[in-house]
Design a protein around this motif. Sequence first.
Motif, PDB file in Angstrom:
ATOM      1  N   TYR A   8      23.355  56.343  48.275  1.00  0.00           N
ATOM      2  CA  TYR A   8      24.848  57.667  48.216  1.00  0.00           C
ATOM      3  C   TYR A   8      25.647  57.565  49.611  1.00  0.00           C
ATOM      4  N   LEU A  45      42.046  66.860  46.185  1.00  0.00           N
ATOM      5  CA  LEU A  45      40.496  67.087  46.668  1.00  0.00           C
ATOM      6  C   LEU A  45      40.220  65.693  46.524  1.00  0.00           C
ATOM      7  N   VAL A  46      41.248  64.710  46.379  1.00  0.00           N
ATOM      8  CA  VAL A  46      41.037  63.653  46.852  1.00  0.00           C
ATOM      9  C   VAL A  46      40.890  63.751  48.392  1.00  0.00           C
ATOM     10  N   LYS A  47      39.758  62.256  49.238  1.00  0.00           N
ATOM     11  CA  LYS A  47      39.528  62.204  50.445  1.00  0.00           C
ATOM     12  C   LYS A  47      41.182  61.483  50.654  1.00  0.00           C
ATOM     13  N   ASP A 104      17.381  58.074  48.262  1.00  0.00           N
ATOM     14  CA  ASP A 104      18.825  58.478  48.694  1.00  0.00           C
ATOM     15  C   ASP A 104      19.372  58.061  49.214  1.00  0.00           C
ATOM     16  N   ASP A 110      28.405  76.554  41.262  1.00  0.00           N
ATOM     17  CA  ASP A 110      27.816  76.009  43.352  1.00  0.00           C
ATOM     18  C   ASP A 110      28.110  77.135  43.833  1.00  0.00           C
ATOM     19  N   GLN A 111      29.055  77.896  44.140  1.00  0.00           N
ATOM     20  CA  GLN A 111      29.568  79.090  45.264  1.00  0.00           C
ATOM     21  C   GLN A 111      28.821  80.147  44.975  1.00  0.00           C
ATOM     22  N   ILE A 123      20.879  66.811  50.752  1.00  0.00           N
ATOM     23  CA  ILE A 123      20.265  65.826  49.529  1.00  0.00           C
ATOM     24  C   ILE A 123      18.726  65.409  49.061  1.00  0.00           C
ATOM     25  N   TYR A 160      40.753  65.904  60.243  1.00  0.00           N
ATOM     26  CA  TYR A 160      39.886  64.718  60.829  1.00  0.00           C
ATOM     27  C   TYR A 160      40.442  65.343  62.297  1.00  0.00           C
ATOM     28  N   LEU A 203      18.518  71.641  45.719  1.00  0.00           N
ATOM     29  CA  LEU A 203      19.864  72.416  45.213  1.00  0.00           C
ATOM     30  C   LEU A 203      20.344  73.425  45.900  1.00  0.00           C
ATOM     31  N   PHE A 204      19.932  73.981  46.387  1.00  0.00           N
ATOM     32  CA  PHE A 204      19.908  75.134  46.819  1.00  0.00           C
ATOM     33  C   PHE A 204      20.954  74.930  47.877  1.00  0.00           C
ATOM     34  N   LYS A 205      21.784  75.917  49.249  1.00  0.00           N
ATOM     35  CA  LYS A 205      22.733  75.281  50.211  1.00  0.00           C
ATOM     36  C   LYS A 205      22.125  75.431  51.095  1.00  0.00           C
ATOM     37  N   ILE A 228      24.742  68.575  41.803  1.00  0.00           N
ATOM     38  CA  ILE A 228      25.926  69.380  41.282  1.00  0.00           C
ATOM     39  C   ILE A 228      27.533  68.680  41.684  1.00  0.00           C
ATOM     40  N   GLU A 229      27.258  67.363  42.118  1.00  0.00           N
ATOM     41  CA  GLU A 229      28.521  67.681  42.594  1.00  0.00           C
ATOM     42  C   GLU A 229      29.019  66.359  41.287  1.00  0.00           C
ATOM     43  N   ARG A 270      24.874  71.118  51.458  1.00  0.00           N
ATOM     44  CA  ARG A 270      23.688  71.184  50.825  1.00  0.00           C
ATOM     45  C   ARG A 270      22.706  69.977  51.504  1.00  0.00           C
ATOM     46  N   VAL A 317      25.147  81.168  42.785  1.00  0.00           N
ATOM     47  CA  VAL A 317      23.511  81.487  42.711  1.00  0.00           C
ATOM     48  C   VAL A 317      23.005  80.318  43.625  1.00  0.00           C
ATOM     49  N   PHE A 318      24.132  78.527  43.791  1.00  0.00           N
ATOM     50  CA  PHE A 318      23.543  77.641  45.381  1.00  0.00           C
ATOM     51  C   PHE A 318      23.973  77.405  46.270  1.00  0.00           C
ATOM     52  N   ALA A 319      24.685  78.523  46.253  1.00  0.00           N
ATOM     53  CA  ALA A 319      24.546  78.395  48.357  1.00  0.00           C
ATOM     54  C   ALA A 319      23.741  79.136  48.801  1.00  0.00           C
ATOM     55  N   GLY A 320      22.820  79.908  48.383  1.00  0.00           N
ATOM     56  CA  GLY A 320      21.967  80.387  49.055  1.00  0.00           C
ATOM     57  C   GLY A 320      22.089  81.661  49.441  1.00  0.00           C
ATOM     58  N   ARG A 380      40.073  72.278  52.842  1.00  0.00           N
ATOM     59  CA  ARG A 380      39.900  72.425  51.617  1.00  0.00           C
ATOM     60  C   ARG A 380      38.983  72.690  50.956  1.00  0.00           C
ATOM     61  N   ARG A 415      28.094  76.307  55.368  1.00  0.00           N
ATOM     62  CA  ARG A 415      27.378  75.724  54.699  1.00  0.00           C
ATOM     63  C   ARG A 415      26.744  73.588  54.320  1.00  0.00           C
ATOM     64  N   SER A 462      22.479  61.017  43.807  1.00  0.00           N
ATOM     65  CA  SER A 462      21.563  62.098  44.651  1.00  0.00           C
ATOM     66  C   SER A 462      21.884  63.641  44.307  1.00  0.00           C
ATOM     67  N   ASN A 463      23.095  63.664  44.310  1.00  0.00           N
ATOM     68  CA  ASN A 463      24.119  64.927  44.398  1.00  0.00           C
ATOM     69  C   ASN A 463      24.395  65.402  42.882  1.00  0.00           C
TER      70      ASN A 463
END
Lengths: 217, 313
Positions: free
Chosen positions: B75, A173-175, B71, A98-99, B282, B259, B285-287, A40-41, B280, A101-104, B273, B278, A37-38
């Motif tokens: 997910y 990076l993990v939660k 999705d 991701d930061q 699901i 949190y 592609l673009f945020k 890029i991730e 994404r 091109v895809f950041a819009g 972190r 922004r 579903s994601n």
Amino acid sequence: MTQGQWIRRVVKPAAIVLSLVPAALLLRDTMSGNLGSNPIETLTHRTGLTAITLLVITLTVTPATRLLRLPALVQVRRVLGLLTFCYATLHFLIYLADQTVFAGQGLSLAAVGEDVAKRPYITVGFATFLLLVPLAVTSTKGWVKRLGGARWLRLHQLVYAAAAGAVFHFLWLVKADTRLPAVYGVLVVALLGYRLAVRRRGSRKRTPSAAAAEGSR
Amino acid sequence: MLIKRPDDIEASEITEERDYWDRRRFIGATAAAGVALAAAAVPSVLVACNRAASGSERRTSEDDELTPYDDVTSYNNFYEFGTGKDDPKKRAHMLRTRPWTVVVEGEVHRPGTFDIDELWSRFPPEERIYCLRCVEAWSMVIPWLGFPLKDLLGAVEPTSHAKFVEFTTLHDPEQMPGQRRDVLPWPYVEGLRLDEAMHPLTLMAVGLYGEELPNQNGAPIRLIVPWKYGFKSVKSIVRIRLTRTQPATTWNFVLPREYGFYANVNPEVDHPRWSQARERRIGHLFKRPTLPFNGYAEQVAGLYDGMDLGRYY
């Protein structure tokens, strides 16, 4: 076949092919739209995981030559290191895309710089990638000659810092679920600890310079 | 059939996506499960999400098309079944959602234990299309079935001392294998201020896409607070307790710096972190920019008048 030939003709090609399997799977899943579903991730995680795995495997080569009494095995080290660098580069480029091109918001390298400076796990990840660059560049025989063996070895000790950086990057990076990064952490500590132990033992018997060269391998 | 439509939101602003009309298929599929009557008679309240306030930011309707069913149901963050996004779908079949009761207790005049089927008949679900913004900076648009939490709270009559509402997820490592490891302190607990809980947007969801909630989405009953990060919307609820003091909530307890208790969607306040500016969607592609209160500012910003949202994140 001698040991050296066997390693050159069988082990090394096999190591290359195996190291390229994750890339092949990634390409297959990208082409067939099976990145979940994601996407890029998924791409980021899979390239990162492959890079740190290959880094650990690369660091295993030197101890393995000693423990298995297979000095010729050292011949697979360079190519494994270079493949590690390839995956790390892919990982970095996907993050960059991701930061930007895809950041819009189009290409904004300033935003990337801010992200790198502001977020410790990104800072460490980026630093780790930078550490790998000179190692990849100077991996050729020509560079070994140009730098001289001892200096080349000292430079390539940067890989230890990169390994530690990669583990912290993953850990931070993990939660909540730190199991997998912890596994890599234990492996890296063991591999670096082994070298330290070898160096300690060596420095009692040998001259300091020989010990340094030995320990860094 | 009564079609309730809040006058500040026009149904025409929501894309009637192909998948959405496909919901009849799911309704048909659930007929055997005995919820067909309830599902077929669903009054529909369409609540568009991510409606930008200003004209320049105004989105086209395609921006809010529904996230595909596959999705939505594959997910998931539901650590009770594992920390991987695909773990819940793989393992949630272990959860038994019948019989299921929800205890409502604490600062109420009429505490009670509600059977899930009783809730279905007593509070007939309506459809609400909400945006879900995860704290991890991804989002979905989901057609939920549910009833306003305030209806249930009204039935138990909170006392004048009630200030907060605490929600607890089932704790049963037999059915929820993720609970066999202490990734988080179990059971999962979330909470709202009473006025947040009484807000008409706050939903007790029992279904999505016209069918009963799939287990991996928090069956048989979960909370949906569309203007807060997803982790506030606690799943598989077994207890609702009204309290005088702010409950200790799971993620806030584990990582208070990352949190907050409020966890209102706020593009201005970054997670330590990563940026929250922004998100994404699901399937895209673009945020896109994240909106204050996830696009529900008009309806809910008043709840936080005078509050420093940087401090109470």
